[in-house]
Design a protein around this motif. Sequence first.
Motif, short mmCIF file in Angstrom:
data_model
loop_
_atom_site.label_atom_id
_atom_site.label_comp_id
_atom_site.label_asym_id
_atom_site.label_seq_id
_atom_site.Cartn_x
_atom_site.Cartn_y
_atom_site.Cartn_z
N ALA A 139 -2.28 10.41 -30.22
CA ALA A 139 -2.25 9.23 -31.08
C ALA A 139 -3.63 8.60 -31.17
O ALA A 139 -4.41 8.64 -30.23
N HIS A 140 -3.92 7.97 -32.30
CA HIS A 140 -5.20 7.31 -32.53
C HIS A 140 -5.11 5.80 -32.37
O HIS A 140 -6.10 5.11 -32.54
N ASP A 141 -3.94 5.28 -32.02
CA ASP A 141 -3.71 3.84 -32.13
C ASP A 141 -4.27 2.99 -30.99
O ASP A 141 -4.36 1.79 -31.13
N GLY B 295 -16.26 9.59 -27.27
CA GLY B 295 -15.66 9.51 -28.59
C GLY B 295 -14.16 9.67 -28.57
O GLY B 295 -13.52 9.67 -29.62
N GLY B 296 -13.58 9.84 -27.39
CA GLY B 296 -12.14 9.99 -27.25
C GLY B 296 -11.72 11.45 -27.23
O GLY B 296 -12.52 12.36 -27.44
N ILE B 297 -10.45 11.63 -26.98
CA ILE B 297 -9.92 13.00 -26.89
C ILE B 297 -10.10 13.76 -28.19
O ILE B 297 -10.48 14.93 -28.17
N GLN B 298 -9.85 13.11 -29.32
CA GLN B 298 -9.98 13.81 -30.60
C GLN B 298 -11.39 14.36 -30.80
O GLN B 298 -11.56 15.50 -31.26
N ALA B 299 -12.40 13.58 -30.46
CA ALA B 299 -13.79 14.03 -30.61
C ALA B 299 -14.09 15.21 -29.69
O ALA B 299 -14.75 16.17 -30.10
#
Length: 129
Positions: A110-112, A30-34
């Motif tokens: 960043a989410h981009d 889910g990516g780093i944020q998850a």
Amino acid sequence: MGFFDQVTGMMRGGDADKFKVILTWINEQGGIQAILEQFREKGFSDVVTSWLSGAHNQSVSPEQIQDVLGTPAISGLAEKLGIDVGSASQLLAEQFPKIVDTLSPAGEVAHDEDLLTKGFHMLKDKFFS
């Protein structure tokens, strides 16, 4: 030794594929944020803040990594890397804080774009700028 120095060492040692596997695996989770949210939910908000702040990164143990991310997720990474679950947990305990710290120079990730693309752009900028 900084994160990019370690990555450079990995690449010189023929471990660029290992770096790619780790970044791809993080995206699959889910990516780093998850993953950071999983840490926060398990009571590691102060640890996450240290990784994002640019201050001294608080450490986590391999056992805490397994507790937060779960053995099935760690097993998937271990299988892809051809190592055992304990070694994969140790690797993440050592590298994940550095990855987060490096990819959050302004205090947030960043989410981009996906992590693999961002990681390799940062490497390209380091080597070719």
